[in-house]
Design a protein around this motif. Structure first.
Motif, PDB file in Angstrom:
ATOM      1  N   PHE A  73       0.815  -1.213   0.000  1.00 52.82           N
ATOM      2  CA  PHE A  73       0.000   0.000   0.000  1.00 52.82           C
ATOM      3  C   PHE A  73       0.852   1.267   0.000  1.00 52.82           C
ATOM      4  O   PHE A  73       0.334   2.357   0.159  1.00 52.82           O
ATOM      5  CB  PHE A  73      -0.934   0.012   1.215  1.00 52.82           C
ATOM      6  N   THR A  76      -0.333   3.456  -3.046  1.00 52.56           N
ATOM      7  CA  THR A  76      -1.768   3.725  -3.221  1.00 52.56           C
ATOM      8  C   THR A  76      -2.379   4.429  -2.024  1.00 52.56           C
ATOM      9  O   THR A  76      -3.328   5.199  -2.170  1.00 52.56           O
ATOM     10  CB  THR A  76      -2.528   2.419  -3.483  1.00 52.56           C
ATOM     11  N   LEU A  77      -1.854   4.175  -0.804  1.00 51.18           N
ATOM     12  CA  LEU A  77      -2.438   4.774   0.397  1.00 51.18           C
ATOM     13  C   LEU A  77      -1.398   5.580   1.164  1.00 51.18           C
ATOM     14  O   LEU A  77      -1.380   5.609   2.389  1.00 51.18           O
ATOM     15  CB  LEU A  77      -3.026   3.677   1.296  1.00 51.18           C
ATOM     16  N   GLN A 254      -6.272   8.386   9.795  1.00 54.44           N
ATOM     17  CA  GLN A 254      -7.512   8.904   9.222  1.00 54.44           C
ATOM     18  C   GLN A 254      -8.126  10.019  10.077  1.00 54.44           C
ATOM     19  O   GLN A 254      -9.316  10.310   9.955  1.00 54.44           O
ATOM     20  CB  GLN A 254      -8.521   7.761   9.029  1.00 54.44           C
ATOM     21  N   TRP A 322     -15.890   3.114   0.628  1.00 55.47           N
ATOM     22  CA  TRP A 322     -14.535   3.664   0.608  1.00 55.47           C
ATOM     23  C   TRP A 322     -13.498   2.570   0.839  1.00 55.47           C
ATOM     24  O   TRP A 322     -12.424   2.579   0.223  1.00 55.47           O
ATOM     25  CB  TRP A 322     -14.377   4.755   1.665  1.00 55.47           C
ATOM     26  N   GLN A 323     -13.798   1.625   1.721  1.00 54.33           N
ATOM     27  CA  GLN A 323     -12.852   0.539   1.968  1.00 54.33           C
ATOM     28  C   GLN A 323     -12.667  -0.321   0.720  1.00 54.33           C
ATOM     29  O   GLN A 323     -11.551  -0.753   0.414  1.00 54.33           O
ATOM     30  CB  GLN A 323     -13.344  -0.318   3.149  1.00 54.33           C
ATOM     31  N   THR A 325     -12.960   0.716  -2.367  1.00 48.98           N
ATOM     32  CA  THR A 325     -12.157   1.470  -3.344  1.00 48.98           C
ATOM     33  C   THR A 325     -10.679   1.450  -2.992  1.00 48.98           C
ATOM     34  O   THR A 325      -9.826   1.593  -3.877  1.00 48.98           O
ATOM     35  CB  THR A 325     -12.619   2.944  -3.442  1.00 48.98           C
ATOM     36  N   ALA A 326     -10.354   1.271  -1.705  1.00 47.42           N
ATOM     37  CA  ALA A 326      -8.954   1.236  -1.259  1.00 47.42           C
ATOM     38  C   ALA A 326      -8.379  -0.173  -1.268  1.00 47.42           C
ATOM     39  O   ALA A 326      -7.273  -0.397  -0.750  1.00 47.42           O
ATOM     40  CB  ALA A 326      -8.844   1.829   0.140  1.00 47.42           C
TER      41      ALA A 326
END
Length: 354
Positions: A73, A76-77, A254, A322-323, A325-326
């Motif tokens: 990740f 991407t995150l 977050q 949202w989860q 999409t992640a």
């Protein structure tokens, strides 16, 4: 010598510099750093380090937690690392003691998206309440909610919110987020097909149509605070038996300015199945409200908390989307989807869409 598998940030010389800058180390220097354990969580990697010194260092940490991006990740995150570094450098220094782990070093590189945190190791004094996915006991949940209240009360309607601490999302920017969410929902519902009932699709449709009205609470900028944003019970550390300490909160990738009750909705509505939630929900809301008042919050009634909690539960129907999409695994977002719709039904949240 430092293990060659270690990131360069914990090279003895660099670690010595970080510990001295944080006030944790004086005349001595780090001699050796070793890996005691390492594990991957959803979006980051947690490495427990052993630290030895070349002279007396009675107040320096003997162990540390190094948190870095999880390789899968990392690109991407990466925003999570940026946000958590910002939390420990701007928010945490102004929090009361015994609430979050002490931070000995934090770094974020905007070009490479490289980041790390050097945190207090609470392994010997604290523990997670339960093994995932078991919910906590009432006593454990009470300690978690009390810690949440202390976090929220510290920043409740603080004049620095949106100025030097965090940012308010302006209506135009929020409208763009809702447009993005609408697009994600289209793909999400197409993926699920008949696994998402027509009734739940209608709730999502009505929710998107109602967001301008639902967002008025946030845009009022009243009774807002620093919200954790990922406040499940496994992001809290409880003192072990015989340890005189309080629950600590961690994993702030977050955090945001928001309604505090959204964290409660995430904790209970999204994470707990109905029978357990119904057993403890009212007691925990009562305890949270009492703790807010005890830590200086004024003008926020118990009825206002109930309203915010119901709206918070309604907002949590967006979390599984949202989860997804992640690329969070379905074992997480699918169960969250089921639980949150059950909570919406229990609490009459559909009425809020009228």
């Amino acid at each position: 010598m430092t293990s060659p598998a270690l990131p360069s940030v914990v090279d003895p010389a660099r670690l010595t510099e970080a510990l001295r800058a944080s006030g944790a180390l004086r005349a001595s220097a780090v001699r050796e750093v070793t890996v005691l354990s390492a594990r991957d969580i959803i979006v980051s990697r947690i490495i427990r380090l052993g630290v030895s010194y070349d002279g007396p260092a009675p107040d320096a940490p003997q162990t540390l937690i190094l948190k870095v991006a999880q390789e899968n990740f990392a690109k991407t995150l990466w925003q999570g690392g940026q946000k958590e570094v910002a939390f420990y450098t701007t928010v945490a220094p102004h929090l009361p003691g015994q609430l979050v782990p002490r931070c000995f070093g934090a770094h974020w590189d905007g070009d490479s998206h490289d980041w790390h945190l050097l945190l207090e190791d609470l392994t010997d004094s604290h523990q997670i309440a339960t093994e995932w996915p078991l919910p906590p006991t009432l006593a454990q949940a009470g300690a978690i909610v009390e810690a949440m209240a202390r976090l929220h009360a510290a920043w409740w309607d603080h004049p620095d919110l949106g100025r030097t601490i965090g940012q308010f999302i302006e209506p135009a920017a929020m409208a763009q987020v809702m447009t993005q969410l609408s697009g994600h929902l289209e793909r999400f519902t197409a993926l699920l097909g008949d696994r998402l009932s027509a009734d739940r699709r209608e709730v999502y449709r009505r929710f998107i149509a109602s967001t301008p009205r639902l967002l008025a609470r946030y845009h009022s900028h009243r009774h807002l605070t620093i919200a954790h944003g990922d406040a499940h019970s496994w992001n809290f550390l409880l003192a072990k038996p015989g340890v005189a300490d309080r629950a600590r909160v961690f994993d702030f990738d977050q955090w945001r300015i928001n309604v505090g009750a959204n964290d409660l909705a995430y904790l209970m509505g999204l994470q707990w199945y109905p029978e357990r939630r119904r057993q403890v929900e009212r007691d925990l809301l009562d305890g949270y409200h009492e703790a807010l008042l005890g830590h200086g919050v004024t003008g926020y009634s118990r009825a206002a908390l109930d309203d915010d909690y119901r709206y918070g539960v309604l907002w949590q129907i967006t979390k599984p989307v949202w989860q997804w999409t992640a690329n969070i695994p379905p074992i997480i977002w699918w169960n969250n989807l089921e639980r949150i719709f059950l909570a919406v039904d229990d609490l009459g949240c559909r009425e809020l869409l009228d």
